[in-house]
Write an enzyme that holds these catalytic residues in place. Structure first.
Site, PDB file in Angstrom:
ATOM      1  N   PRO A 115      17.757 -11.292  -3.995  1.00  0.00           N
ATOM      2  CA  PRO A 115      18.410 -10.575  -5.084  1.00  0.00           C
ATOM      3  C   PRO A 115      17.556  -9.430  -5.596  1.00  0.00           C
ATOM      4  CG  PRO A 115      17.551 -12.682  -5.875  1.00  0.00           C
ATOM      5  CD  PRO A 115      17.314 -12.638  -4.395  1.00  0.00           C
ATOM      6  N   ASP A 116      18.189  -8.393  -6.072  1.00  0.00           N
ATOM      7  CA  ASP A 116      17.496  -7.269  -6.690  1.00  0.00           C
ATOM      8  C   ASP A 116      17.110  -7.685  -8.100  1.00  0.00           C
ATOM      9  OD1 ASP A 116      16.636  -4.967  -7.847  1.00  0.00           O
ATOM     10  OD2 ASP A 116      18.457  -3.803  -7.441  1.00  0.00           O
ATOM     11  N   PHE A 117      15.802  -7.865  -8.329  1.00  0.00           N
ATOM     12  CA  PHE A 117      15.410  -8.453  -9.621  1.00  0.00           C
ATOM     13  C   PHE A 117      15.592  -7.499 -10.786  1.00  0.00           C
ATOM     14  CE2 PHE A 117      11.321  -6.482  -8.640  1.00  0.00           C
ATOM     15  CZ  PHE A 117      10.868  -6.095  -9.876  1.00  0.00           C
ATOM     16  N   ARG A 118      15.806  -6.216 -10.477  1.00  0.00           N
ATOM     17  CA  ARG A 118      16.023  -5.276 -11.571  1.00  0.00           C
ATOM     18  C   ARG A 118      17.453  -5.320 -12.099  1.00  0.00           C
ATOM     19  NH1 ARG A 118      11.519  -1.896 -11.954  1.00  0.00           N
ATOM     20  NH2 ARG A 118      10.270  -2.017 -10.099  1.00  0.00           N
ATOM     21  N   HIS A 158       4.929  -0.053  -3.256  1.00  0.00           N
ATOM     22  CA  HIS A 158       4.695  -1.074  -4.278  1.00  0.00           C
ATOM     23  C   HIS A 158       3.880  -2.243  -3.723  1.00  0.00           C
ATOM     24  CE1 HIS A 158       8.369   0.285  -6.898  1.00  0.00           C
ATOM     25  NE2 HIS A 158       7.384   1.145  -6.908  1.00  0.00           N
ATOM     26  N   CYS A 205     -14.324 -18.123  -4.127  1.00  0.00           N
ATOM     27  CA  CYS A 205     -15.273 -17.961  -5.233  1.00  0.00           C
ATOM     28  C   CYS A 205     -14.775 -18.639  -6.503  1.00  0.00           C
ATOM     29  CB  CYS A 205     -15.560 -16.481  -5.496  1.00  0.00           C
ATOM     30  SG  CYS A 205     -14.333 -15.623  -6.515  1.00  0.00           S
ATOM     31  N   ASN A 209      10.134  -2.070  -1.396  1.00  0.00           N
ATOM     32  CA  ASN A 209      10.226  -3.526  -1.299  1.00  0.00           C
ATOM     33  C   ASN A 209       8.876  -4.151  -0.955  1.00  0.00           C
ATOM     34  OD1 ASN A 209      12.908  -3.096  -1.758  1.00  0.00           O
ATOM     35  ND2 ASN A 209      13.502  -3.288   0.400  1.00  0.00           N
ATOM     36  N   CYS A 223      -9.347 -17.970  -4.866  1.00  0.00           N
ATOM     37  CA  CYS A 223     -10.314 -17.459  -3.909  1.00  0.00           C
ATOM     38  C   CYS A 223     -11.373 -18.534  -3.666  1.00  0.00           C
ATOM     39  CB  CYS A 223     -10.952 -16.208  -4.518  1.00  0.00           C
ATOM     40  SG  CYS A 223     -12.222 -15.432  -3.505  1.00  0.00           S
ATOM     41  N   ASP A 232       8.836  -7.372   0.175  1.00  0.00           N
ATOM     42  CA  ASP A 232       9.212  -8.601   0.876  1.00  0.00           C
ATOM     43  C   ASP A 232       8.739  -8.688   2.324  1.00  0.00           C
ATOM     44  OD1 ASP A 232      11.081  -6.968   2.305  1.00  0.00           O
ATOM     45  OD2 ASP A 232      12.602  -7.321   0.758  1.00  0.00           O
ATOM     46  N   CYS A 274      -8.707 -11.211  -4.447  1.00  0.00           N
ATOM     47  CA  CYS A 274      -9.494 -11.668  -5.589  1.00  0.00           C
ATOM     48  C   CYS A 274     -10.025 -10.432  -6.314  1.00  0.00           C
ATOM     49  CB  CYS A 274     -10.654 -12.530  -5.103  1.00  0.00           C
ATOM     50  SG  CYS A 274     -11.792 -12.993  -6.424  1.00  0.00           S
ATOM     51  N   ALA A 325      15.643  -2.200  -2.914  1.00  0.00           N
ATOM     52  CA  ALA A 325      16.070  -3.603  -2.924  1.00  0.00           C
ATOM     53  C   ALA A 325      17.404  -3.836  -2.219  1.00  0.00           C
ATOM     54  CB  ALA A 325      16.155  -4.095  -4.365  1.00  0.00           C
ATOM     55  N   SER A 368      18.690   2.064  -2.618  1.00  0.00           N
ATOM     56  CA  SER A 368      17.863   2.322  -3.802  1.00  0.00           C
ATOM     57  C   SER A 368      18.648   3.161  -4.793  1.00  0.00           C
ATOM     58  CB  SER A 368      16.582   3.079  -3.412  1.00  0.00           C
ATOM     59  OG  SER A 368      15.890   3.492  -4.573  1.00  0.00           O
TER      60      SER A 368
HETATM   61 ZN    ZN Z   1     -13.303 -14.133  -5.064  1.00  0.00          ZN
END
Ligand code: ZN
Length: 255
Positions: free
Chosen positions: A36-39, A123, A159, A106, A157, A108, A131, A27, A197
């Site tokens: 921002p680093d959400f952690r 990640h 669907c 990241n 989606c 992002d 979906c 991050a 990190s």
């Molecule tokens: Zn779907």
């Protein structure tokens, strides 16, 4: 070149001497881009929520509207964000054949936006959403459009089911291929260049150990303390953009 000078010069020498170099980013590399680093607690919209509770796969399955009321803000906070000098420095190193690839925590998409070619996103990324019922996948701009258009704020989606961003939520397994690739890159690295990190979150936390066990070195460009500070060949604690731009400049001077 200011404070970044001496340490960056040593890092440049290490990069030249111990190829191949693989970057591992967290991050901290995106903070200069305004993300921002959400952690880290008390930052912006993450100050009053527990990401473990709201960004959890069970929360998505149980109540997609509630999940998206939160995650939609994350999408919004990433809108229009641009890669910074640190992202561009890694692209420049790759272009010159001095960086084999980037492994990132990241989601992002800024490494891709900067032009990194060999990228492993352990990640996942917000670049697409999928979906879980029919497997269809949608690009970010389409998901944004549906997110804005749906009265309940849930991008759907074709669907009819809720889309899930292709990021690894809490409670989800990591993408196995990306993980194996990251481990192989870490094992082959002459230098694992860890940027922005704290190296505390799996799977990134184990990668420096893999590099060290295989006989490679670890270099760290991060303000915060990490579990590998004592084992690192060097650690730079200045601004990530300044440090990496100084490394690129030093490598230019040296030819
Ligand atoms: Zn779907």
């Amino acid at each position: 070149m200011s404070r970044a000078g001496a340490g960056a010069l040593r890092l440049a020498e290490l990069i030249r001497a111990e190829q191949p170099v693989v970057a591992l980013t967290g991050a901290g590399i995106s903070v200069p881009s305004g993300i921002p680093d959400f952690r880290s607690p008390q930052t912006g919209l993450w100050a009053n929520v527990d990401p473990m509770a709201v960004a959890h796969i069970d929360a998505f399955r149980r109540d997609p509207a509630r999940f998206w009321s939160f995650y939609g803000q994350r999408f919004a906070s990433l809108r229009g964000k641009r890669p910074n000098g640190a992202h561009h420095a890694l692209v420049e190193l790759e272009r010159r054949g001095l960086l084999a690839g980037v492994v990132t925590q990241n989601i992002d998409g800024l490494h891709t936006a900067a032009g990194t070619r060999d990228l492993v996103e352990v990640h996942g990324s917000i670049a697409t959403s999928s979906c879980l019922s029919c497997g269809s996948r949608y690009e970010l701009e389409i998901v944004r459009g549906r997110l804005d258009a749906e009265p309940d704020g849930v991008p759907r989606c074709d669907c009819g089911d809720a889309l899930k961003p292709d990021v690894v939520l809490f409670g989800e397994l990591l993408p196995e291929r990306a993980l194996m690739r990251a481990q192989a890159m870490a094992a082959a690295a002459g230098v694992l260049l860890c940027v922005g990190s704290s190296l505390e979150v799996y799977p990134v936390a184990e990668l420096p150990e893999i590099t060290l066990r295989a006989g490679g070195r670890v270099a760290i460009v991060t303000r915060s303390a990490t579990p590998y500070d004592a084992d690192a060949e060097l650690k730079l604690t200045g601004d990530v953009e300044e440090e990496l731009e100084a490394v690129v400049a030093a490598l230019q001077v040296g030819g």
